[in-house]
Design an enzyme around this catalytic site. Structure first.
Site, short mmCIF file in Angstrom:
data_model
loop_
_atom_site.label_atom_id
_atom_site.label_comp_id
_atom_site.label_asym_id
_atom_site.label_seq_id
_atom_site.Cartn_x
_atom_site.Cartn_y
_atom_site.Cartn_z
N LYS A 1 0.87 -1.18 0.00
CA LYS A 1 0.00 0.00 0.00
C LYS A 1 0.90 1.22 0.00
O LYS A 1 1.69 1.43 0.93
CB LYS A 1 -0.90 -0.01 1.22
CG LYS A 1 -2.05 0.96 1.12
CD LYS A 1 -3.06 0.57 0.04
CE LYS A 1 -4.30 -0.05 0.60
NZ LYS A 1 -5.17 -0.60 -0.47
N THR B 1 -3.25 -5.58 0.60
CA THR B 1 -2.68 -4.24 0.81
C THR B 1 -3.57 -3.46 1.79
O THR B 1 -3.08 -2.60 2.52
CB THR B 1 -2.52 -3.47 -0.52
OG1 THR B 1 -3.80 -3.16 -1.06
CG2 THR B 1 -1.70 -4.26 -1.53
N ARG C 1 28.45 33.87 -9.08
CA ARG C 1 27.08 33.58 -9.47
C ARG C 1 26.28 33.15 -8.25
O ARG C 1 26.84 32.83 -7.20
CB ARG C 1 27.05 32.48 -10.55
CG ARG C 1 27.51 31.13 -10.05
CD ARG C 1 27.34 30.01 -11.07
NE ARG C 1 27.78 28.75 -10.49
CZ ARG C 1 27.64 27.56 -11.07
NH1 ARG C 1 27.10 27.47 -12.28
NH2 ARG C 1 28.06 26.46 -10.47
N GLN D 1 29.12 20.16 -8.82
CA GLN D 1 29.68 18.84 -8.59
C GLN D 1 30.65 18.86 -7.40
O GLN D 1 30.64 17.96 -6.55
CB GLN D 1 30.44 18.36 -9.86
CG GLN D 1 29.55 17.98 -11.02
CD GLN D 1 29.22 19.13 -11.97
OE1 GLN D 1 29.18 20.29 -11.57
NE2 GLN D 1 28.96 18.81 -13.23
N HIS E 1 19.07 27.36 -11.80
CA HIS E 1 19.81 28.45 -12.46
C HIS E 1 19.19 29.82 -12.18
O HIS E 1 17.97 29.98 -12.23
CB HIS E 1 19.82 28.23 -13.98
CG HIS E 1 20.43 26.93 -14.39
ND1 HIS E 1 21.74 26.60 -14.14
CD2 HIS E 1 19.90 25.86 -15.05
CE1 HIS E 1 21.99 25.39 -14.63
NE2 HIS E 1 20.89 24.91 -15.18
O1 LIG Z 1 28.10 23.83 -11.41
C1 LIG Z 1 27.83 23.63 -12.62
N1 LIG Z 1 28.11 22.42 -13.18
C2 LIG Z 1 27.85 22.14 -14.48
O2 LIG Z 1 28.12 21.01 -14.96
C3 LIG Z 1 27.25 23.16 -15.25
N2 LIG Z 1 26.85 23.23 -16.54
C4 LIG Z 1 26.31 24.46 -16.74
O3 LIG Z 1 25.81 24.88 -17.83
N3 LIG Z 1 26.38 25.19 -15.58
C5 LIG Z 1 26.96 24.40 -14.66
N4 LIG Z 1 27.26 24.61 -13.34
#
Ligand SMILES: O=c1[nH]c(=O)c2[nH]c(=O)[nH]c2[nH]1
Length: 292
Positions: A12, A57, A171, A214, A242
């Site tokens: 469930k 369930t 940014r 990353q 973004h």
């Molecule tokens: O931190 C980021 N990693 C990316 O792989 C990536 N690609 C992107 O267009 N902007 C960003 N910013």
């Protein structure tokens, strides 16, 4: 050629459970979404419709609510372990269980006894898997939205004929964190562990000067593993929310990193796992969960 039944489970999904605990006039609420899934000797129902081994369930749903009354729900990990062990322990045909619980956050209104507000959409999560006498716990957080208005750069990437993105030394970095961490065992202070992992991730997001999302993702996972020995592996899924600088030159205005367009989609999606190289085997911990 023969056609055979592959892996299967049933249960469930998304039982909505709210409990009120009363300490005199002071109430505490818990707001959970609980999904149960059972695995085992279930070929009969699939192949012939014989339901002898199928715990309905509907019964699974009732068990969730009855268990919430019979003993305090407590931490979501304990409640999930209790439910999973019950199904496997009481139904001969059922050898495994997967219990998913999301806990929805409510905050007390200004010290009020029994009134609450839902400040954010953030959820604490757990995914408990039982297989026979073994248990694995993967806990986490979802929809943890964070933003830093500086301390983030992105440059040095390949420029091919399709590249238009401008390099930047300053940014906005924003994301909605989905984190799951796999515990090495089950003898854990779940509430303390959750609070400290969440806090380490937030502090690292804030403090780490970021050259890519990353790098931030890795740093957050690494910080959790450094701070919390009970955790074997962290998986993170972080959409890059973004914020694009708006071109105001048509109006004769300079935009000195002050006015942004917060884009909804598409978004970069950065995902990864960070783990100890001597982490215990994951066993069934991640089975049927999303990869990240
Ligand atoms: O931190 C980021 N990693 C990316 O792989 C990536 N690609 C992107 O267009 N902007 C960003 N910013």
């Amino acid at each position: 050629m023969a056609i055979v039944l592959g892996p299967n489970q049933y249960g469930k999904a998304e039982n909505r459970l709210v409990t009120v605990s009363r300490n005199g006039s002071v109430h505490t609420i818990k707001d959970l979404t609980v999904s149960t899934s059972l695995r085992g000797d279930l070929s009969d129902t699939h192949l012939t419709g014989d339901n002898t081994k199928v715990l309905a369930t509907d019964t699974q749903k009732n068990t969730v609510y009855a268990f919430a009354k019979e003993a305090p729900v407590g931490e979501i990990e304990d409640f999930a372990l209790r439910l999973g062990r019950h199904f496997v322990g009481t139904q001969e045909a059922i050898s495994g269980a997967r219990i998913l619980i999301d806990e929805h956050a409510w905050e007390r209104i200004d010290g009020h006894d029994h009134a609450f507000s839902q400040g954010s959409n953030e959820k604490r999560t757990t995914a408990v898997t039982i297989e026979g006498s073994q248990a694995w716990v993967v806990s986490g957080v979802r929809d943890l939205v964070v933003l830093k208005s500086t301390g983030s750069e992105f440059h040095g990437y390949p420029k091919d004929p399709y590249t238009t993105l401008k390099e930047t030394n300053d940014r906005i970095l924003a994301t909605s964190v989905t984190a799951r961490w796999r515990y090495a065992g089950t003898d854990v202070d779940w509430a303390k562990s959750f609070t400290e992992i969440r806090s380490v991730m937030l502090k690292t997001f804030a403090d780490k000067h970021s050259l890519s999302l990353q790098q931030t993702l890795y740093a957050m996972g690494e910080a959790v593993l450094n701070a919390r020995p009970e955790v074997a592996e962290v998986r993170l899924s972080m959409p890059n929310k973004h914020h694009f600088l708006v071109d105001l030159s048509a109006f004769g205005l300079e935009n000195d990193n002050e006015v942004f367009y917060a884009a909804d989609r598409p978004y970069g999606l950065i995902e990864g796992s960070i783990l100890r190289d001597d982490a215990p085997d994951a066993g069934q911990a991640w089975s049927t969960l999303p990869a990240f």
